[in-house]
Scaffold this motif. Structure first.
Motif, PDB file in Angstrom:
ATOM      1  N   LEU A 407      34.642  21.800   8.115  1.00 15.69           N
ATOM      2  CA  LEU A 407      35.177  21.973   6.759  1.00 15.69           C
ATOM      3  C   LEU A 407      36.524  21.270   6.646  1.00 15.69           C
ATOM      4  O   LEU A 407      37.419  21.488   7.475  1.00 15.69           O
ATOM      5  CB  LEU A 407      35.346  23.458   6.447  1.00 15.69           C
ATOM      6  CG  LEU A 407      35.789  23.835   5.035  1.00 15.69           C
ATOM      7  CD1 LEU A 407      34.675  23.552   4.028  1.00 15.69           C
ATOM      8  CD2 LEU A 407      36.193  25.309   4.973  1.00 15.69           C
ATOM      9  N   CYS A 408      36.668  20.425   5.614  1.00 17.05           N
ATOM     10  CA  CYS A 408      37.955  19.768   5.348  1.00 17.05           C
ATOM     11  C   CYS A 408      38.167  19.695   3.842  1.00 17.05           C
ATOM     12  O   CYS A 408      37.303  20.088   3.055  1.00 17.05           O
ATOM     13  CB  CYS A 408      38.006  18.377   5.984  1.00 17.05           C
ATOM     14  SG  CYS A 408      37.029  17.115   5.123  1.00 17.05           S
ATOM     15  N   GLY A 409      39.326  19.186   3.429  1.00 15.56           N
ATOM     16  CA  GLY A 409      39.585  18.989   2.017  1.00 15.56           C
ATOM     17  C   GLY A 409      38.834  17.789   1.478  1.00 15.56           C
ATOM     18  O   GLY A 409      38.692  16.767   2.159  1.00 15.56           O
ATOM     19  N   ALA A 410      38.352  17.887   0.245  1.00 13.98           N
ATOM     20  CA  ALA A 410      37.580  16.791  -0.344  1.00 13.98           C
ATOM     21  C   ALA A 410      38.450  15.587  -0.684  1.00 13.98           C
ATOM     22  O   ALA A 410      37.939  14.473  -0.824  1.00 13.98           O
ATOM     23  CB  ALA A 410      36.844  17.280  -1.597  1.00 13.98           C
ATOM     24  N   ASP A 411      39.773  15.780  -0.842  1.00 16.98           N
ATOM     25  CA  ASP A 411      40.677  14.663  -1.104  1.00 16.98           C
ATOM     26  C   ASP A 411      41.039  13.897   0.167  1.00 16.98           C
ATOM     27  O   ASP A 411      41.341  12.700   0.120  1.00 16.98           O
ATOM     28  CB  ASP A 411      41.994  15.166  -1.709  1.00 16.98           C
ATOM     29  CG  ASP A 411      41.833  15.688  -3.120  1.00 16.98           C
ATOM     30  OD1 ASP A 411      40.788  15.427  -3.738  1.00 16.98           O
ATOM     31  OD2 ASP A 411      42.764  16.365  -3.607  1.00 16.98           O
ATOM     32  N   ASP A 412      41.034  14.590   1.300  1.00 18.85           N
ATOM     33  CA  ASP A 412      41.609  14.027   2.517  1.00 18.85           C
ATOM     34  C   ASP A 412      40.909  12.777   3.042  1.00 18.85           C
ATOM     35  O   ASP A 412      41.577  11.894   3.600  1.00 18.85           O
ATOM     36  CB  ASP A 412      41.675  15.094   3.606  1.00 18.85           C
ATOM     37  CG  ASP A 412      42.876  16.017   3.433  1.00 18.85           C
ATOM     38  OD1 ASP A 412      43.902  15.550   2.895  1.00 18.85           O
ATOM     39  OD2 ASP A 412      42.788  17.195   3.825  1.00 18.85           O
ATOM     40  N   PRO A 413      39.575  12.637   2.914  1.00 16.51           N
ATOM     41  CA  PRO A 413      38.974  11.386   3.393  1.00 16.51           C
ATOM     42  C   PRO A 413      39.548  10.153   2.697  1.00 16.51           C
ATOM     43  O   PRO A 413      39.827   9.143   3.349  1.00 16.51           O
ATOM     44  CB  PRO A 413      37.483  11.570   3.077  1.00 16.51           C
ATOM     45  CG  PRO A 413      37.280  13.059   3.126  1.00 16.51           C
ATOM     46  CD  PRO A 413      38.533  13.635   2.548  1.00 16.51           C
ATOM     47  N   PHE A 414      39.746  10.228   1.383  1.00 16.11           N
ATOM     48  CA  PHE A 414      40.328   9.102   0.656  1.00 16.11           C
ATOM     49  C   PHE A 414      41.787   8.879   1.054  1.00 16.11           C
ATOM     50  O   PHE A 414      42.234   7.737   1.222  1.00 16.11           O
ATOM     51  CB  PHE A 414      40.229   9.354  -0.852  1.00 16.11           C
ATOM     52  CG  PHE A 414      41.015   8.372  -1.677  1.00 16.11           C
ATOM     53  CD1 PHE A 414      40.592   7.060  -1.809  1.00 16.11           C
ATOM     54  CD2 PHE A 414      42.177   8.764  -2.319  1.00 16.11           C
ATOM     55  CE1 PHE A 414      41.320   6.155  -2.560  1.00 16.11           C
ATOM     56  CE2 PHE A 414      42.910   7.867  -3.074  1.00 16.11           C
ATOM     57  CZ  PHE A 414      42.475   6.560  -3.202  1.00 16.11           C
TER      58      PHE A 414
END
Length: 426
Positions: A407-414
């Protein structure tokens, strides 16, 4: 909610992760994205030219890709983004057909350090590669419910909620049907799935994966739940950034090094401890007419950003974290620090990372372990030691690392990809 641009990047990450259950698929999919940006594959056994353009080499579960800008001199330094393609999982043994009490099962070996309980009662598929007579390889993917590791019912283990102990040999053997055990049954099935005659198959590297697809999670969809974020998120971000920097005129030769076998120590010909990256960089210098002196100058001016997932503070176990450092999902990439060199970050690396974040307009945060909790490691210290180049360890904050579903933040990959792009641009 993530912005439209953030969501497009994360949507593409979801597609990449779902299509890449094995390191072999991850490498093939990353290569396909680079080819769309004009990169071309070069064979290690061929002579390389030193002209401008993007190139990549594949070796089983590893990929090294680089872009030579117009006017690059033999001593032009490298900017290397390091990542790894493998994740902890269950892998098929050489004699896979087994069973007990009327059940057909598959013998598996534990790869890396998975959270074992997360493999229980999951619908599992099968992926990897087959090696055929004559040396041909064939990737295979069975991305539907095929196997399952059934947990013992609570009625037969009343203390399971107080203490769950799993014997790696006895308790993690998945079932895949009923009936008598037949030697060769699994490989016959996999060969048919791959469209090849079973008698042509002489070797295999096969592994299990959870077939539940990645998904946005949370009231506002601000989180991403997916398998293999460690470390396909970084492989995807590195490939996306390298494709975008290609065709520009950086002061460096940008490189993506996606290694295999990080989860079990990196000691292989496709791992960070092997010679693959060093050989590619040396040959790149030589192809541009460089000497040993040029190689030394190029490496002296080079730098590596080792990208791997890291730990977000866990709300249910905050005491396990360093109290002054609580990285959180969607807080931007983390600077990962360990003075005992489990991470390669030093003050100079911090400066390079902060510069990249500031130029990308990306927030960032710091991670360091609680002094009572052992620290993990990455390819960063290995790459730095092998090549003698400065290295900084960074990553995206996550929960449930090494679970079948992280689980990670959806913004963090970008945000991570934007930081990598700024780093590659120098």
């Amino acid at each position: 909610m993530p912005t439209a641009f953030d969501r497009r990047h994360t949507d593409d990450l979801i597609a990449f992760v779902e299509a890449s259950p094995s390191p072999y698929h991850a490498v093939a999919n990353a290569a396909a994205r680079l080819e769309e940006a004009g990169f071309r594959r070069v064979e290690e056994t061929d002579a390389w030219d030193g002209g401008a353009g993007g190139r990549y080499v594949l070796r089983r579960g590893a990929l090294i890709a680089w872009y030579v800008p117009d006017g690059a001199a033999p001593a032009t330094p490298f900017r290397v983004v390091g990542a790894h393609t493998d994740s902890p999982n269950l892998r098929v043994k050489p004699l896979p057909d087994t069973g007990s009490a009327g059940w057909r099962q598959v013998a598996v070996e534990i790869y890396g350090g998975p959270l074992l309980n997360t493999w229980l009662d999951r619908d599992l598929g099968l992926s990897g590669r087959l090696v055929l007579r004559g040396g041909e390889t064939r990737d295979v993917l069975v991305n539907r419910p095929l196997l399952r590791v059934p947990q013992l019912a609570i009625h037969l283990d009343r203390g399971v909620n107080e203490a769950l102990t799993l014997d790696k040999q006895r308790h993690l053997t998945p079932v895949w049907g009923l009936g008598p055990v037949r030697e060769g049954a699994l490989i016959d099935f996999v060969a048919a799935e791959a469209g090849v005659p079973a008698d042509r198959v002489v070797g295999w590297d096969l592994m299990l994966h959870d077939v539940q697809p990645p998904a946005y999670l949370g009231r506002d969809g601000e989180l991403l739940a997916a398998p293999r974020l460690d470390n396909l998120l970084s492989v995807h971000a590195g490939a996306a950034a390298l494709a975008r920097v290609a065709g520009t005129d950086p002061r460096y030769v940008p490189v993506l090094a996606a290694f295999d076998h990080e989860e079990n120590g990196s000691q292989s010909d496709t791992g960070a401890q092997g010679p693959l990256l060093g050989t590619v960089l040396e040959r790149s210098v030589a192809a541009r007419g460089g000497s040993l002196e040029d190689r030394a100058r190029a490496l002296a001016g080079s730098f590596c950003m080792s990208c791997d997932m890291g730990h977000s503070v866990h709300p249910n176990y905050a005491e396990r974290h360093e109290p002054g450092h609580h990285p959180i999902a969607n807080g931007g990439p983390m600077l990962k620090v360990n003075v005992n060199q489990r991470y390669a970050t030093d003050a100079a690396g911090r400066a390079v990372f902060v510069d990249a974040c500031e130029r990308a307009g990306v927030p960032w945060q710091s991670f360091v372990s609680n002094n009572t909790v052992p620290c993990g490691t990455t390819i960063g210290p290995i790459t730095s030691a092998r090549l003698g180049i400065g290295t900084v360890d960074v990553g995206v904050a996550a929960l449930s690392m090494h679970s079948t579903r992280e689980l990670c933040g959806a913004d963090d990959p970008f945000l991570m990809a934007s930081t990598i792009l700024a780093f590659l641009q120098g």
